[in-house]
Design an enzyme around this catalytic site. Structure first.
Site, PDB file in Angstrom:
ATOM      1  N   ARG A 115       0.826  -1.207   0.000  1.00 19.02           N
ATOM      2  CA  ARG A 115       0.000   0.000   0.000  1.00 19.02           C
ATOM      3  C   ARG A 115       0.866   1.265   0.000  1.00 19.02           C
ATOM      4  NH1 ARG A 115      -2.708  -3.557   3.508  1.00 19.02           N
ATOM      5  NH2 ARG A 115      -4.814  -4.083   2.843  1.00 19.02           N
ATOM      6  N   ASP A 175     -10.066  -4.384   8.401  1.00 18.44           N
ATOM      7  CA  ASP A 175      -9.130  -5.324   9.028  1.00 18.44           C
ATOM      8  C   ASP A 175      -9.754  -5.919  10.296  1.00 18.44           C
ATOM      9  OD1 ASP A 175      -6.366  -4.340   7.546  1.00 18.44           O
ATOM     10  OD2 ASP A 175      -7.729  -2.699   8.014  1.00 18.44           O
ATOM     11  N   ARG A 178     -12.278  -8.465   9.372  1.00 14.61           N
ATOM     12  CA  ARG A 178     -11.611  -9.711   8.994  1.00 14.61           C
ATOM     13  C   ARG A 178     -11.167 -10.485  10.226  1.00 14.61           C
ATOM     14  NH1 ARG A 178      -8.030  -6.596   4.366  1.00 14.61           N
ATOM     15  NH2 ARG A 178      -9.387  -7.044   2.567  1.00 14.61           N
ATOM     16  N   HIS A 202      -3.273   0.846   8.240  1.00 10.83           N
ATOM     17  CA  HIS A 202      -3.998  -0.134   7.423  1.00 10.83           C
ATOM     18  C   HIS A 202      -2.981  -0.702   6.434  1.00 10.83           C
ATOM     19  CE1 HIS A 202      -6.939  -2.114   4.943  1.00 10.83           C
ATOM     20  NE2 HIS A 202      -6.685  -1.328   3.903  1.00 10.83           N
TER      21      HIS A 202
END
Length: 339
Positions: A115, A175, A178, A202
């Site tokens: 990212r 997240d 998840r 993140h």
């Protein structure tokens, strides 16, 4: 006549006072939402928001206006199965009254690309967006979804000049979802009864807060023992790694992630529009929490109609605190390098 003049003066004074309060619900229409960027993520966000029942109008803005028109038409054709909502393609001027604006524009994450590597391509796009957006709307709540979301949220706040609480990123909301899903699967319990957070960046330096995690009030370690888990430390570490690497795995399999983040954006939007004061680990400018200053990170925050109303200092172990501060330093070093 005198009464009308006096009444008009009082009305104007009251209006001026309300405007100075910068209450988003007064200056903007919270039933009107804008989505900038309708790639995989933006289009999915637009769909989840259109069928959520939260908005009466959703405006799609994209460099490829024809694609925005196509996405709007596709969603509109199914609106009769949900709540009334008009979805249309528009330009930046059409975002003037939006109470919530989702920024999902940016380059797609390539297989194997972190990212952070995305930042160099996406910051130029963000700068152009903010210049055009702030020319027509300076009162909306901005929700940044593009990656790397924490750094871009920080940049968006600086570029816009908006109050810090009005510029938030999706942070570690996905997240955390998840994490709850995987813990629920392992322990055979509804993921909605799993109370735990992923916090920090993140991305690769995010961390799971296991020290305060619980299953409906039962300490996670105790619950693991009750259910016969012989090595909870190893199990939880494997879950954390699966959460951290989830995006890479999905991108390798199908090229992009968009359903999960689309549902996460809907949940954040719900907290804002309904002024829920919900606790969600969104990303916002951190000032003094956990010894961190001047950087955006995903931390449990109270979210309402004006965005982030407060950041919560949940208990962390010494190891967790150290990892969070390390995550913050990583983000700071990157921004310093860019400057």
């Amino acid at each position: 006549m005198i009464y009308l003049i006096i009444h008009s003066c009082f009305f104007q004074q009251e209006t001026d006072i309300l405007l100075k309060r910068k209450d988003v619900s007064i200056l903007t229409n919270m039933q009107k939402c804008g989505v900038i960027g309708v790639g995989f993520v933006g289009a999915t966000c637009a769909y989840t928001l259109a069928v959520s029942g939260l908005f009466s109008e959703v405006v799609l803005v994209d460099m490829n206006h024809k694609k925005a028109e196509g996405e709007a038409a596709d969603i509109n054709h199914g609106v009769s199965f949900a709540k009334p909502c008009f979805v249309r393609a528009g330009k930046y001027a059409d975002l003037a009254e939006c109470g919530l604006i989702i920024i999902a524009a940016g380059a797609n994450q390539k297989p194997g690309e972190t990212r952070i590597e995305l930042l160099h391509r996406n910051r130029v796009i963000l700068s152009s967006i903010m210049e055009q957006l702030t020319a027509v709307n300076r009162d909306a709540v901005l929700l940044i979804v593009s990656n790397p979301v924490d750094v871009l949220t920080c940049m968006a706040q600086q570029l816009s000049g908006f109050p810090a609480g009005h510029v938030i990123g999706s942070g570690t909301v996905l997240d955390t979802a998840r994490l709850k899903y995987l813990v629920g699967q392992k322990l055979g319990v509804d993921s909605r009864n799993v109370h735990a957070f992923i916090i920090g960046e993140h991305g690769d330096s995010e961390l799971a807060v296991w020290s305060s995690a619980n299953i409906s009030g039962v300490d996670l370690d105790d619950y693991c023992r009750i259910t016969g888990v012989t090595d909870p430390t190893a199990m939880l570490h494997q879950i954390y790694e699966n959460v951290r690497d989830a995006a890479y795995s999905i991108i390798e399999s199908k090229g992009a992630t968009y359903y999960g983040i689309g549902m996460a954006v809907r949940r954040i939007a719900e907290a804002i529009v309904r002024d829920e004061h919900s606790v969600l680990p969104v990303s916002s400018m951190i000032q003094g929490h956990y010894g961190v200053d001047g950087i955006c990170l995903g931390l449990p925050s109270i979210v309402g109609k004006n965005g982030v109303e407060a950041v919560l200092d949940i208990p962390l172990s010494a190891e967790e605190l150290g990892r969070l501060q390390s995550s913050a330093q990583k983000m700071k070093a990157l921004i310093k390098q860019l400057h």
